[in-house]
Write a protein that holds these residues in place. Structure first.
Motif, PDB file in Angstrom:
ATOM      1  N   TYR A 145      35.127 -23.695  40.602  1.00  0.00           N
ATOM      2  CA  TYR A 145      35.458 -24.907  41.348  1.00  0.00           C
ATOM      3  C   TYR A 145      34.957 -26.115  40.565  1.00  0.00           C
ATOM      4  N   LYS A 199      38.419 -17.857  45.679  1.00  0.00           N
ATOM      5  CA  LYS A 199      39.174 -19.072  45.368  1.00  0.00           C
ATOM      6  C   LYS A 199      39.492 -19.877  46.624  1.00  0.00           C
ATOM      7  N   ASP A 200      39.141 -19.328  47.798  1.00  0.00           N
ATOM      8  CA  ASP A 200      39.597 -19.918  49.055  1.00  0.00           C
ATOM      9  C   ASP A 200      38.466 -20.282  50.008  1.00  0.00           C
ATOM     10  N   TRP A 217      35.206 -25.526  48.301  1.00  0.00           N
ATOM     11  CA  TRP A 217      36.208 -26.560  48.037  1.00  0.00           C
ATOM     12  C   TRP A 217      35.643 -27.934  48.379  1.00  0.00           C
ATOM     13  N   ALA A 240      34.577 -29.002  44.613  1.00  0.00           N
ATOM     14  CA  ALA A 240      35.908 -29.409  44.151  1.00  0.00           C
ATOM     15  C   ALA A 240      36.280 -30.773  44.737  1.00  0.00           C
ATOM     16  N   HIS A 246      38.142 -31.220  48.131  1.00  0.00           N
ATOM     17  CA  HIS A 246      39.522 -30.733  48.023  1.00  0.00           C
ATOM     18  C   HIS A 246      40.398 -31.617  47.138  1.00  0.00           C
ATOM     19  N   VAL A 263      40.497 -25.434  41.324  1.00  0.00           N
ATOM     20  CA  VAL A 263      39.808 -24.165  41.066  1.00  0.00           C
ATOM     21  C   VAL A 263      40.534 -23.483  39.915  1.00  0.00           C
ATOM     22  N   TYR A 303      44.438 -23.744  40.731  1.00  0.00           N
ATOM     23  CA  TYR A 303      44.710 -24.119  42.113  1.00  0.00           C
ATOM     24  C   TYR A 303      44.357 -25.592  42.300  1.00  0.00           C
ATOM     25  N   GLY A 333      43.704 -28.837  44.617  1.00  0.00           N
ATOM     26  CA  GLY A 333      43.200 -29.046  45.958  1.00  0.00           C
ATOM     27  C   GLY A 333      44.224 -29.670  46.898  1.00  0.00           C
ATOM     28  N   ALA A 339      47.214 -26.065  46.989  1.00  0.00           N
ATOM     29  CA  ALA A 339      46.565 -25.646  48.228  1.00  0.00           C
ATOM     30  C   ALA A 339      47.129 -26.429  49.404  1.00  0.00           C
TER      31      ALA A 339
END
Length: 303
Positions: free
Chosen positions: A12, A148-149, A154, A158, A161, A165, A259, A261, A288
């Motif tokens: 992240y 990852k979730d 996040w 990250a 959001h 990731v 991924y 955010g 996401a």
């Protein structure tokens, strides 16, 4: 170490850091003092007493055992109870000055003068302890996860959001450092440089391999962090003096997933997609989205 199949591991990060990771094809190793958990860096109380002080505590405990529990001491040492009891009786009937004199004797440097080898061993261990402290403070730590979730990660790592990731698949065929990632252990007890004091054996550093202890020290966290399912790689004495971090190159083909955010800026999406594809044309990229009717995320493929 990760299992032989080497599943994808996740990192992240913020959008700005993501740009640097892709541009430089490298991952950041920070000092322990750079970690967001202060317990990752706080080692002062783990080394706040010397080996000599710990042995002094053990010697005092032996004197107390002779006086208060001669039967236990007799069983442990295999000595006749009558002999130990006689010494115990003398201590109990002796004056306070006599008892203090005995304590002073067993905890004094005179014991080391009688046994030069003991003093040499203790001095050598103190040197190793000092070296370990320096090695720890110059260590580089890279953190990843199996998830990852995770909504908390996040939010925390990250950029609420707004970040990304990365998904990396470690490749043993190219001796990737990502293959060396190890799971963090979660424990309510913090690591200690010493084994718990055994009055009859004294305090012993653990383990013998100081590098192994360094890994143990940096890969143990409070159970409150267990939700992260964290993986770490610790490289001792890796960060040059005066610098907060150092970097290692990953292999471009190891970047297999990306991924974005839920709040990732739409006007920046094309640029980061193109940059990731320039490293590995086959990288799978996802956007996401907030899941319907649940506290969760869904990931829609965009490239």
């Amino acid at each position: 170490m990760l299992p032989s199949e080497f599943p994808v591991v996740y990192k992240y990060t913020s959008h700005g850091s993501a740009d640097l990771i892709i541009r430089n094809c490298s991952l950041r190793f920070g000092r322990p003092t750079e970690m967001n958990d202060p317990f990752d860096a706080y080692i002062d109380d783990l080394f706040d007493s010397s080996l000599r002080e710990r042995h002094r505590e053990a010697a005092i405990a032996i004197v107390d055992m002779v006086e208060k529990d001669p039967a236990a001491l007799s069983r442990y040492l295999g000595l006749p109870l009558e002999e130990v009891a006689a010494v115990s009786s003398m201590m109990r009937t002796g004056t306070e000055d006599q008892r203090n004199a005995l304590l002073a004797l067993v905890t004094s440097t005179a014991v080391e003068d009688l046994y030069p080898r003991l003093k040499a061993e203790r001095d050598a261990l103190e040197i190793r302890r000092t070296a370990l402290i320096a090695q720890f403070r110059d260590s580089g730590i890279f953190c990843a996860t199996r998830r990852k979730d995770n909504l908390l990660m996040w939010a925390h790592y990250a950029e609420q959001h707004r970040g990304v990731v990365f998904g990396f698949k470690p490749d043993p065929a190219v001796d990737s450092f990502l293959c060396l990632l190890e799971p963090v252990a979660y424990s309510a007890s913090r690591p200690s440089f010493y084994d718990p004091i055994d009055p009859l054996k004294g305090a012993r550093p653990k383990p013998e391999d100081m590098r192994a202890f360094n890994r143990y020290l940096t890969a143990t966290k409070s159970p409150e962090w267990a939700y992260e399912e964290e993986l770490r790689l610790v490289v001792p004495s890796f960060i040059p003096e005066g610098q907060p971090a150092n970097f290692l190159l990953f292999h471009p083909h190891e970047l297999v997933e990306l991924y974005l955010g839920h709040r990732f800026a739409p006007d920046r999406r094309n640029a980061i997609v193109a940059a990731a594809k320039s490293l590995n044309i086959q990288v799978a990229i996802f956007q996401a989205k907030i899941a319907r009717g649940a506290y969760g995320l869904t990931f829609e493929p965009i490239a």
